[in-house]
Scaffold this motif. Sequence first.
Motif, PDB file in Angstrom:
ATOM      1  N   HIS A  97       6.407   3.532  -3.395  1.00 27.55           N
ATOM      2  CA  HIS A  97       6.426   3.611  -1.896  1.00 27.55           C
ATOM      3  C   HIS A  97       6.699   2.171  -1.398  1.00 27.55           C
ATOM      4  O   HIS A  97       6.435   1.256  -1.858  1.00 27.55           O
ATOM      5  N   HIS A  98       7.678   2.164  -0.326  1.00 29.32           N
ATOM      6  CA  HIS A  98       7.996   0.866   0.211  1.00 29.32           C
ATOM      7  C   HIS A  98       6.994   0.112   0.794  1.00 29.32           C
ATOM      8  O   HIS A  98       6.764  -1.320   0.504  1.00 29.32           O
ATOM      9  N   SER A  99       5.736   0.615   1.173  1.00 37.31           N
ATOM     10  CA  SER A  99       4.669  -0.061   2.000  1.00 37.31           C
ATOM     11  C   SER A  99       4.026  -0.727   0.857  1.00 37.31           C
ATOM     12  O   SER A  99       3.626  -1.948   1.128  1.00 37.31           O
ATOM     13  N   GLU A 100       3.845  -0.250  -0.348  1.00 36.83           N
ATOM     14  CA  GLU A 100       3.197  -0.923  -1.370  1.00 36.83           C
ATOM     15  C   GLU A 100       4.204  -2.326  -1.715  1.00 36.83           C
ATOM     16  O   GLU A 100       3.487  -3.367  -2.160  1.00 36.83           O
ATOM     17  N   THR A 101       5.278  -2.220  -2.103  1.00 36.92           N
ATOM     18  CA  THR A 101       6.249  -2.961  -2.508  1.00 36.92           C
ATOM     19  C   THR A 101       5.917  -4.416  -1.397  1.00 36.92           C
ATOM     20  O   THR A 101       5.991  -5.406  -1.848  1.00 36.92           O
ATOM     21  N   GLN A 102       6.055  -3.994  -0.115  1.00 32.31           N
ATOM     22  CA  GLN A 102       5.884  -4.935   0.862  1.00 32.31           C
ATOM     23  C   GLN A 102       4.899  -5.619   0.928  1.00 32.31           C
ATOM     24  O   GLN A 102       4.443  -6.992   0.993  1.00 32.31           O
ATOM     25  N   PHE A 103       3.489  -5.245   0.574  1.00 31.67           N
ATOM     26  CA  PHE A 103       2.423  -5.673   0.618  1.00 31.67           C
ATOM     27  C   PHE A 103       2.224  -6.541  -0.657  1.00 31.67           C
ATOM     28  O   PHE A 103       1.699  -7.699  -0.562  1.00 31.67           O
ATOM     29  N   LEU A 104       2.829  -6.253  -1.897  1.00 27.47           N
ATOM     30  CA  LEU A 104       2.674  -6.968  -3.049  1.00 27.47           C
ATOM     31  C   LEU A 104       3.484  -8.387  -3.080  1.00 27.47           C
ATOM     32  O   LEU A 104       3.033  -9.375  -3.372  1.00 27.47           O
ATOM     33  N   ARG A 105       4.573  -8.278  -2.244  1.00 30.46           N
ATOM     34  CA  ARG A 105       5.599  -9.330  -2.064  1.00 30.46           C
ATOM     35  C   ARG A 105       4.907 -10.229  -1.260  1.00 30.46           C
ATOM     36  O   ARG A 105       5.211 -11.432  -1.378  1.00 30.46           O
ATOM     37  N   GLN A 106       4.471  -9.634  -0.224  1.00 25.67           N
ATOM     38  CA  GLN A 106       3.568 -10.745   0.750  1.00 25.67           C
ATOM     39  C   GLN A 106       2.448 -11.202   0.150  1.00 25.67           C
ATOM     40  O   GLN A 106       2.077 -12.542   0.545  1.00 25.67           O
ATOM     41  N   LYS A 107       1.709 -10.625  -0.712  1.00 30.73           N
ATOM     42  CA  LYS A 107       0.248 -11.013  -1.178  1.00 30.73           C
ATOM     43  C   LYS A 107       0.612 -11.917  -2.436  1.00 30.73           C
ATOM     44  O   LYS A 107      -0.106 -13.000  -2.814  1.00 30.73           O
ATOM     45  N   LEU A 108       1.760 -11.743  -3.132  1.00 30.84           N
ATOM     46  CA  LEU A 108       1.834 -12.381  -4.652  1.00 30.84           C
ATOM     47  C   LEU A 108       3.406 -12.909  -4.340  1.00 30.84           C
ATOM     48  O   LEU A 108       4.517 -12.697  -4.857  1.00 30.84           O
ATOM     49  N   PRO A 109       3.565 -14.247  -3.645  1.00 26.64           N
ATOM     50  CA  PRO A 109       4.773 -14.887  -3.546  1.00 26.64           C
ATOM     51  C   PRO A 109       5.155 -15.435  -5.020  1.00 26.64           C
ATOM     52  O   PRO A 109       4.269 -15.556  -5.942  1.00 26.64           O
ATOM     53  N   ARG A 110       6.347 -15.851  -5.326  1.00 26.33           N
ATOM     54  CA  ARG A 110       6.872 -16.331  -6.681  1.00 26.33           C
ATOM     55  C   ARG A 110       5.903 -17.585  -6.971  1.00 26.33           C
ATOM     56  O   ARG A 110       5.830 -18.626  -6.227  1.00 26.33           O
ATOM     57  N   GLY A 111       5.499 -17.525  -8.219  1.00 23.82           N
ATOM     58  CA  GLY A 111       4.697 -18.674  -8.550  1.00 23.82           C
ATOM     59  C   GLY A 111       3.363 -18.557  -8.445  1.00 23.82           C
ATOM     60  O   GLY A 111       2.425 -19.498  -9.004  1.00 23.82           O
ATOM     61  N   THR A 112       2.806 -17.424  -7.941  1.00 22.28           N
ATOM     62  CA  THR A 112       1.448 -17.295  -7.979  1.00 22.28           C
ATOM     63  C   THR A 112       0.641 -17.159  -9.166  1.00 22.28           C
ATOM     64  O   THR A 112       1.149 -16.262 -10.059  1.00 22.28           O
ATOM     65  N   GLN A 113      -0.400 -17.671  -9.452  1.00 24.51           N
ATOM     66  CA  GLN A 113      -1.108 -17.590 -10.758  1.00 24.51           C
ATOM     67  C   GLN A 113      -1.937 -16.469 -10.766  1.00 24.51           C
ATOM     68  O   GLN A 113      -2.726 -16.228  -9.758  1.00 24.51           O
ATOM     69  N   VAL A 114      -1.899 -15.457 -11.903  1.00 20.37           N
ATOM     70  CA  VAL A 114      -2.839 -14.407 -11.748  1.00 20.37           C
ATOM     71  C   VAL A 114      -3.161 -14.227 -13.279  1.00 20.37           C
ATOM     72  O   VAL A 114      -2.832 -14.911 -14.119  1.00 20.37           O
ATOM     73  N   HIS A 115      -4.169 -13.097 -13.362  1.00 18.93           N
ATOM     74  CA  HIS A 115      -4.541 -12.628 -14.653  1.00 18.93           C
ATOM     75  C   HIS A 115      -4.267 -11.242 -14.804  1.00 18.93           C
ATOM     76  O   HIS A 115      -4.478 -10.314 -13.829  1.00 18.93           O
ATOM     77  N   PHE A 116      -4.209 -10.677 -16.039  1.00 18.89           N
ATOM     78  CA  PHE A 116      -3.863  -9.211 -16.291  1.00 18.89           C
ATOM     79  C   PHE A 116      -4.629  -8.876 -16.882  1.00 18.89           C
ATOM     80  O   PHE A 116      -5.177  -9.264 -18.077  1.00 18.89           O
ATOM     81  N   LYS A 117      -5.474  -7.568 -16.378  1.00 20.00           N
ATOM     82  CA  LYS A 117      -6.448  -6.962 -17.113  1.00 20.00           C
ATOM     83  C   LYS A 117      -5.908  -5.518 -17.538  1.00 20.00           C
ATOM     84  O   LYS A 117      -5.485  -4.741 -16.906  1.00 20.00           O
ATOM     85  N   TRP A 118      -5.764  -5.528 -19.005  1.00 22.29           N
ATOM     86  CA  TRP A 118      -4.826  -4.382 -19.584  1.00 22.29           C
ATOM     87  C   TRP A 118      -5.595  -3.188 -19.557  1.00 22.29           C
ATOM     88  O   TRP A 118      -7.036  -2.998 -19.866  1.00 22.29           O
TER      89      TRP A 118
END
Length: 537
Positions: free
Chosen positions: A438-459
């Motif tokens: 869904h496009h709304s999900e993509t908009q939220f993720l791109r706004q919340k996580l700009p390029r270079g944001t440090q994250v952790h991944f829980k598999w």
Amino acid sequence: MKNDCREIVEVPGGPEWKIRKLQEEFDEFCWKYPGSSVIVYYHLKRLQTCITPEDENQKLFYAKVSHFMSPVEISLQPKYLSSARKSIMDQLNVTYNFEKTVPDFFEDHQIFVSVACAVQELGIWYRGKIAQISGEEHVVVELVDFGTQILVPRHHIRPLIRRFGRAPPLCLKCRADGITINDLEIKDLHDFKNIISDCNALFRVEIKSVEEPFLIDLYHPTISGFNVCQKFFPPPEDDGKLDRIARSWNAHCKKMNEEFHEDDEDFEEEHGDGDYFPSFHPTTVTPEHQKIARKSQKFISRLHKCARAPRFEQDTLLIDYIENSQLVYLQYPWQVSKRSEIDSFLRTTWQNLPKIPENLRQKDQICAIRNPRIDIVCRAVIVDKSTVLLVDYGRFVKCPENADLRLIPADEEGSLMCEEPMITVVSLTRASNNLCPHHSETQFLRQKLPRGTQVHFKWDKKSKTTPMRGRLLIDGCREAINEQMVNYLKRLKIDPYCRQLDIYRQYKNHELPRGNHTYHATCHPHYSKGQEEFLWI
């Protein structure tokens, strides 16, 4: 000291104590049903008497699924008890609807959990058992002959006349043998529902335990020996799994410390549960290929698949690009610097790289592409005549059919150009739709996580192939990005599951979303499959 006391001590106040008191005071009513284990022991006895293969079918009986939530929560009505169930129902309704000796209502102290009763629902009387007290006016009653629960007012339940409580509950609470709730996903519940519908809820059943919920095997009603729940069984445990994880962790630590060599073998990547595609590898060159190699130059035809997502939550990664909720491209800090080295090397040697011959401008061929406007050269994969994938960036770009694409030489085994794609691809769990993000999900993720944001991944340990599913976490945030995305859509009252087609109407102030919104729902095979390949020219 040894205690020789063998007296039975009764503790007053519990449900069993209350029921015994009611049985002594009002012996004309039934306050507790006999256990359904009588039926179970009957079938287990038949199973024990099976001696010859001709007796195999005697241990199975036909039963109707009257209620279910999943393969581990099933209510079964044995088919051979249908006449007994109907007879009890008919006599119960005649007695409570027409006879004058209908019992009065329950008193307040007689209503508590596990008390047997007669309950009226939509004008029909059933045998029931109080399962829960819901406020001062309602109770939740379990229909013991059907396995379902209903919420009714208190004036709809009456004490059960003793003769109607002699038979045990004619519905058995069961669960499929070999399955736990942790083995199931949402898709499995839908599949199980379809199986029930296809078989008209009728199955052949084998009971395998004497404790409720009873362990059972559900067999197809007409196909002999076909266990319909077999598709939900967990895969067999791999004895070497712990050893592979240890070796994978050691290789991971070496790579993080810049100590990774070509001789180090990632056992899990080669022999694990991922896709393995044998290819032409330099370590398996035949003498014929060696003769050809002396007269020609070696170039890269395909790269090795990209590194898997980290299985260790403490690793820090950087957001590089978000295609949608199903394709999120991450990078380790070392991958950022390594990608810069690769691009710099290609930019320096661009003039010496040979152009790709027309017969090699084929799908999945690795090449180098240059953007003269900003003077960047990077590795790419040919997707079609007008599209290439920048393998170290995760972006699909358009290019002319006669674009200047060049071959990448492989000077030596383990060289810089032979490095796997400098990107890590993951997929977020709890997304709305795997096929149409869904496009709304993509908009939220791109706004919340700009390029270079440090994250952790829980598999998510159920995910085995690239892109691996999981949750993204940010330091300082209690809630994972996945949950934030779901709550964001709920607040805006957006239904991401809606696929309804409607007539398009142009509104005065309506603006179409900008950018490319034909999302790729699956990652390119160069990220998920295969090993490096070479060609000689």
